[in-house]
Scaffold this motif. Structure first.
Motif, PDB file in Angstrom:
ATOM      1  N   TYR B  69       0.842  -1.197   0.000  1.00 55.90           N
ATOM      2  CA  TYR B  69       0.000   0.000   0.000  1.00 55.90           C
ATOM      3  C   TYR B  69       0.870   1.236   0.000  1.00 55.90           C
ATOM      4  O   TYR B  69       1.822   1.344   0.758  1.00 55.90           O
ATOM      5  N   THR B  70       0.567   2.135  -0.919  1.00 53.94           N
ATOM      6  CA  THR B  70       1.216   3.444  -0.950  1.00 53.94           C
ATOM      7  C   THR B  70       0.101   4.466  -1.130  1.00 53.94           C
ATOM      8  O   THR B  70      -0.980   4.118  -1.608  1.00 53.94           O
ATOM      9  N   PRO B  71       0.339   5.742  -0.763  1.00 54.32           N
ATOM     10  CA  PRO B  71      -0.708   6.745  -0.925  1.00 54.32           C
ATOM     11  C   PRO B  71      -1.182   6.846  -2.368  1.00 54.32           C
ATOM     12  O   PRO B  71      -2.373   7.043  -2.627  1.00 54.32           O
ATOM     13  N   MET B  72      -0.247   6.677  -3.334  1.00 60.02           N
ATOM     14  CA  MET B  72      -0.645   6.800  -4.731  1.00 60.02           C
ATOM     15  C   MET B  72      -1.643   5.722  -5.119  1.00 60.02           C
ATOM     16  O   MET B  72      -2.556   5.957  -5.902  1.00 60.02           O
ATOM     17  N   MET B  73      -1.467   4.529  -4.549  1.00 62.30           N
ATOM     18  CA  MET B  73      -2.406   3.446  -4.868  1.00 62.30           C
ATOM     19  C   MET B  73      -3.794   3.783  -4.332  1.00 62.30           C
ATOM     20  O   MET B  73      -4.805   3.499  -4.986  1.00 62.30           O
ATOM     21  N   THR B  74      -3.848   4.406  -3.139  1.00 62.62           N
ATOM     22  CA  THR B  74      -5.146   4.827  -2.618  1.00 62.62           C
ATOM     23  C   THR B  74      -5.803   5.812  -3.571  1.00 62.62           C
ATOM     24  O   THR B  74      -7.001   5.726  -3.846  1.00 62.62           O
ATOM     25  N   ILE B  75      -4.991   6.744  -4.101  1.00 64.55           N
ATOM     26  CA  ILE B  75      -5.565   7.741  -5.004  1.00 64.55           C
ATOM     27  C   ILE B  75      -6.115   7.081  -6.256  1.00 64.55           C
ATOM     28  O   ILE B  75      -7.260   7.331  -6.653  1.00 64.55           O
ATOM     29  N   ILE B  76      -5.318   6.208  -6.879  1.00 68.21           N
ATOM     30  CA  ILE B  76      -5.793   5.608  -8.135  1.00 68.21           C
ATOM     31  C   ILE B  76      -7.008   4.738  -7.868  1.00 68.21           C
ATOM     32  O   ILE B  76      -7.950   4.697  -8.659  1.00 68.21           O
ATOM     33  N   LYS B  77      -7.045   4.072  -6.695  1.00 69.81           N
ATOM     34  CA  LYS B  77      -8.226   3.261  -6.396  1.00 69.81           C
ATOM     35  C   LYS B  77      -9.461   4.144  -6.229  1.00 69.81           C
ATOM     36  O   LYS B  77     -10.545   3.786  -6.683  1.00 69.81           O
ATOM     37  N   SER B  78      -9.284   5.312  -5.575  1.00 61.48           N
ATOM     38  CA  SER B  78     -10.431   6.215  -5.433  1.00 61.48           C
ATOM     39  C   SER B  78     -10.899   6.691  -6.796  1.00 61.48           C
ATOM     40  O   SER B  78     -12.107   6.769  -7.054  1.00 61.48           O
ATOM     41  N   ILE B  79      -9.938   7.002  -7.691  1.00 65.62           N
ATOM     42  CA  ILE B  79     -10.321   7.469  -9.025  1.00 65.62           C
ATOM     43  C   ILE B  79     -11.109   6.386  -9.752  1.00 65.62           C
ATOM     44  O   ILE B  79     -12.150   6.653 -10.369  1.00 65.62           O
ATOM     45  N   LEU B  80     -10.642   5.133  -9.658  1.00 68.78           N
ATOM     46  CA  LEU B  80     -11.343   4.044 -10.349  1.00 68.78           C
ATOM     47  C   LEU B  80     -12.737   3.838  -9.776  1.00 68.78           C
ATOM     48  O   LEU B  80     -13.698   3.614 -10.517  1.00 68.78           O
ATOM     49  N   THR B  81     -12.858   3.939  -8.439  1.00 67.40           N
ATOM     50  CA  THR B  81     -14.193   3.781  -7.837  1.00 67.40           C
ATOM     51  C   THR B  81     -15.117   4.893  -8.301  1.00 67.40           C
ATOM     52  O   THR B  81     -16.300   4.661  -8.580  1.00 67.40           O
ATOM     53  N   PHE B  82     -14.559   6.100  -8.408  1.00 66.12           N
ATOM     54  CA  PHE B  82     -15.335   7.239  -8.889  1.00 66.12           C
ATOM     55  C   PHE B  82     -15.845   6.962 -10.306  1.00 66.12           C
ATOM     56  O   PHE B  82     -17.031   7.185 -10.609  1.00 66.12           O
ATOM     57  N   GLY B  83     -14.971   6.433 -11.154  1.00 66.34           N
ATOM     58  CA  GLY B  83     -15.386   6.092 -12.510  1.00 66.34           C
ATOM     59  C   GLY B  83     -16.488   5.053 -12.499  1.00 66.34           C
ATOM     60  O   GLY B  83     -17.480   5.163 -13.228  1.00 66.34           O
ATOM     61  N   THR B  84     -16.342   4.043 -11.635  1.00 67.29           N
ATOM     62  CA  THR B  84     -17.362   2.999 -11.548  1.00 67.29           C
ATOM     63  C   THR B  84     -18.702   3.582 -11.106  1.00 67.29           C
ATOM     64  O   THR B  84     -19.753   3.205 -11.621  1.00 67.29           O
ATOM     65  N   LEU B  85     -18.641   4.531 -10.161  1.00 66.77           N
ATOM     66  CA  LEU B  85     -19.865   5.172  -9.685  1.00 66.77           C
ATOM     67  C   LEU B  85     -20.601   5.833 -10.840  1.00 66.77           C
ATOM     68  O   LEU B  85     -21.822   5.678 -11.004  1.00 66.77           O
ATOM     69  N   SER B 241     -13.434   1.022 -21.203  1.00 69.48           N
ATOM     70  CA  SER B 241     -12.526   1.987 -21.815  1.00 69.48           C
ATOM     71  C   SER B 241     -11.857   2.888 -20.789  1.00 69.48           C
ATOM     72  O   SER B 241     -10.789   3.404 -21.062  1.00 69.48           O
ATOM     73  N   VAL B 242     -12.454   3.109 -19.638  1.00 68.53           N
ATOM     74  CA  VAL B 242     -11.783   3.980 -18.676  1.00 68.53           C
ATOM     75  C   VAL B 242     -11.229   3.242 -17.471  1.00 68.53           C
ATOM     76  O   VAL B 242     -10.027   3.337 -17.184  1.00 68.53           O
ATOM     77  N   VAL B 243     -12.071   2.496 -16.779  1.00 66.57           N
ATOM     78  CA  VAL B 243     -11.630   1.913 -15.508  1.00 66.57           C
ATOM     79  C   VAL B 243     -10.633   0.781 -15.744  1.00 66.57           C
ATOM     80  O   VAL B 243      -9.547   0.749 -15.165  1.00 66.57           O
ATOM     81  N   SER B 244     -11.016  -0.139 -16.656  1.00 66.66           N
ATOM     82  CA  SER B 244     -10.148  -1.277 -16.918  1.00 66.66           C
ATOM     83  C   SER B 244      -8.805  -0.816 -17.463  1.00 66.66           C
ATOM     84  O   SER B 244      -7.734  -1.264 -17.028  1.00 66.66           O
ATOM     85  N   LYS B 245      -8.856   0.114 -18.400  1.00 64.73           N
ATOM     86  CA  LYS B 245      -7.629   0.619 -18.999  1.00 64.73           C
ATOM     87  C   LYS B 245      -6.770   1.370 -17.987  1.00 64.73           C
ATOM     88  O   LYS B 245      -5.549   1.164 -17.904  1.00 64.73           O
ATOM     89  N   GLY B 246      -7.421   2.224 -17.183  1.00 62.96           N
ATOM     90  CA  GLY B 246      -6.674   3.021 -16.205  1.00 62.96           C
ATOM     91  C   GLY B 246      -5.931   2.146 -15.218  1.00 62.96           C
ATOM     92  O   GLY B 246      -4.755   2.364 -14.923  1.00 62.96           O
ATOM     93  N   SER B 247      -6.611   1.089 -14.729  1.00 58.43           N
ATOM     94  CA  SER B 247      -5.950   0.241 -13.740  1.00 58.43           C
ATOM     95  C   SER B 247      -4.774  -0.495 -14.370  1.00 58.43           C
ATOM     96  O   SER B 247      -3.696  -0.578 -13.789  1.00 58.43           O
ATOM     97  N   ALA B 248      -4.974  -1.007 -15.600  1.00 53.91           N
ATOM     98  CA  ALA B 248      -3.901  -1.787 -16.226  1.00 53.91           C
ATOM     99  C   ALA B 248      -2.680  -0.913 -16.491  1.00 53.91           C
ATOM    100  O   ALA B 248      -1.542  -1.346 -16.299  1.00 53.91           O
TER     101      ALA B 248
END
Lengths: 103, 474
Positions: B69-85, B241-248
């Motif tokens: 876990y790093t702070p950056m991973m928390t940020i990207i996870k929040s961004i992906l959850t936001f996209g999913t929302l 196109s956004v969430v899957s790609k962003g995480s990969a």
């Protein structure tokens, strides 16, 4: 003759090549699925062999093999479900007939 | 075993909680309760974002180095959850249709399982964890693509996706086995010490890149993209196109930086070539598309090339610009997909020429689409300009001058085809334009959120500054 790492690797490489060839050449969706399974099994053989011969003091490769087998089984189940669904729609398994989506 | 370790994987645990609640709700709620399903999902996901939003300033590893876990991973996870929302909000109209109404619960559970897999993939510290995460993300994804099971398009797209996904993950697995043979370990921390760039490790790296390149749809591995994007239900396409790609893309960056750091000379050359072909071929093929979903598929391929510009340097700036790019790309792309989705639901039209004269009947939707297209193309006042600027800067700083110039030239091509759609909406005349209609409140809310994102993410410097605080380099 003693069986060495190389012998296993020759087998797994042949399986890899056969799998890739089969995936590209076969027209039947299920045959393509079987070809992919060949590649996956080649990878599993590699893991087990490397673990047994090169790093006998650990279990990482064996564990990886077990997990990979489980995951791939799940994936195959989903793939077969989708293939059955396609069959219901177009009454064939030939990939050449799956050409509705193209430009 | 020390169970307090679970406290460090906050995002995953709370997401599992959300999935469990939705699953139980699907069992309990009858016909009547299903009406509130999307509302409940949105609220739970919103709560999940708020609960996990603030990045903790610590980083470390638990479960013996399996989970990072790093702070950056928390940020990207929040961004992906936001996209999913936002995807969940836009899927509402589609899910209320007669033939999918009873499957609502399945959709949400599968969607969030995919997200969970991405979380594990992002946070992995061992290739086993990475592989499990990757498969957890791609198996439910295939079922989502084939979700409209009585439609030929959807089934065919699902079949194409699962076969290519299996093929690519098989290659990836073979690459990992070679890597194991060469290094004797699969922990991200231990591999770099044993890497010296010999032939076997190079082969392993190439196999690995082929597997992950499929997920990002980089060019030699992009052939599935257009077909699957066209055939899948539109909400699933936008997720893909956004969430899957962003995480990969984020995972590719972390693995290249952490694991393959000693081979930086080699992988930079490979990524260089991939960026050039990805951007160029994505752009050139986008010009000739007639179907708007295929058009967006090729646009997303070329955008993936731009995102890779943040990867190539392996620097701190590269990582922060990549995360920022994913966020900005997400709001712009989801805005367009929201419009495409609602038009498809109301009128069933998905060709670009159907959009002729949209401005006269639906001025607000056309205006929003125009802003989003400008943002994707990188026209100054919008967020897309800043995100492009930062990734270009990240590549420029490491001395990839020619690459940046190629990317800049491609921006002009991309502007051409994005403006084709704008021209269709504003200038082209049509005898039978899409009729004027009113969107439902979920779609409207999601579009307003995207609009705020497109306009404000660039102008409010605080967003990028916050992200750049937590970036780390090679």
């Amino acid at each position: 003759m003693e069986i060495q790492v190389e012998h296993y690797l020759i087998i797994s490489t042949i399986m890899l090549c056969a799998g890739i060839y089969g995936f590209l050449v076969r027209k039947n969706t299920l045959a393509m699925l079987i070809s992919v399974e060949l590649i996956l099994n080649a990878a599993d053989i590699n893991f087990a062999v490397f673990n047994k011969f090169l790093f006998p003091n650990q279990l990482e490769g064996h564990f990886f093999t077990l997990f990979a087998i489980g995951i791939v089984a799940a994936e195959t189940a989903v793939a077969i479900a989708i293939i059955i669904n396609i069959y219901r729609n177009i009454q064939t398994l030939n990939v050449d007939k799956m050409d509705k989506l193209k430009h | 075993m020390d169970y307090s370790q679970f406290l460090y994987m906050k995002e995953e645990v709370s997401l599992v909680g959300v999935i469990a609640i939705l699953f139980l709700y699907d069992l309990i709620a009858g016909e009547k309760g299903r009406k509130y399903f999307s509302l409940i999902t949105c609220l739970l996901l919103g709560g999940h974002i708020i609960y996990n939003f603030l990045p903790t300033s610590t980083s470390g590893a638990v479960f013996g180095g399996m989970y990072y876990y790093t702070p950056m991973m928390t940020i990207i996870k929040s961004i992906l959850t936001f996209g999913t929302l936002i995807v969940v909000m836009q899927a509402d109209t589609w899910l209320r249709r007669e033939d999918t109404k009873f499957k609502q619960g399945e959709f949400y559970v599968l969607l969030l399982s995919t997200l969970l897999g991405m979380f594990f993939m992002i946070a992995s510290g061992h290739f086993l964890m990475f592989f499990i995460g990757l498969e957890m993300a791609s198996i439910p994804m295939a079922t989502l693509i084939a979700f409209d099971k009585y439609k030929h398009d959807s089934a065919e797209a699902g079949g194409k996706y699962i076969l290519t996904a299996m093929f690519s993950s098989a290659l990836l697995l073979f690459g990992l086995s070679l890597l194991y043979g060469a290094c004797g370990t699969l922990y991200f921390d231990d591999i770099p010490a044993t890497l010296d760039g010999n032939l076997m490790q190079m082969a392993a790296f190439v196999f690995f890149l082929a597997g992950i390149g499929f997920k990002i749809s980089i060019v030699p591995f992009h052939l599935w993209t257009a077909d699957v994007y066209q055939g899948a239900p539109t909400s699933v396409t936008s997720f893909l196109s956004v969430v899957s790609k962003g995480s990969a893309v984020f995972v590719l960056l972390t693995i290249l930086m952490k694991v393959f750091a000693p081979m930086v000379q080699e992988w930079q050359i490979i990524i260089y070539g991939l960026i050039v072909v990805t951007i160029t071929i994505g752009n050139l093929f986008a010009i000739r598309q007639k179907n708007i979903k295929r058009f967006l598929a090729f646009s997303s391929i070329s955008q993936a090339g731009y995102i890779l510009l943040g990867v190539i340097g392996g620097t701190q700036l590269g990582m922060s610009s990549l995360v920022y790019y994913v966020l900005v790309y997400m709001v712009a792309n989801l805005a367009i997909f929201g419009v495409v989705s609602i038009i498809e639901q109301r009128t069933g039209m998905i060709n670009i020429e159907d959009y002729n004269g949209l401005y006269l009947t639906n001025p607000k939707l056309s205006f929003l689409t125009t802003l989003a297209l400008f943002s994707l193309a990188g026209i100054p006042p919008f967020a897309g300009f800043f995100s492009k600027f930062f990734v270009f800067m990240a590549a420029f700083e490491k001395g990839f001058y020619v690459l940046v110039i190629i990317a800049l030239l491609n921006t002009i091509i991309s502007l051409y085809y994005y403006l084709l759609l704008v021209k269709a909406m504003y200038i082209n005349k049509s005898d039978s334009p899409i009729e004027s209609f009113k969107s439902d409140c979920y779609t409207r809310t999601s579009l307003v959120i995207c609009l705020i994102g497109i306009v404000c993410l660039g102008l409010a410097g605080v967003v990028y500054e916050t992200i750049s605080l937590f970036g780390y380099g090679m």
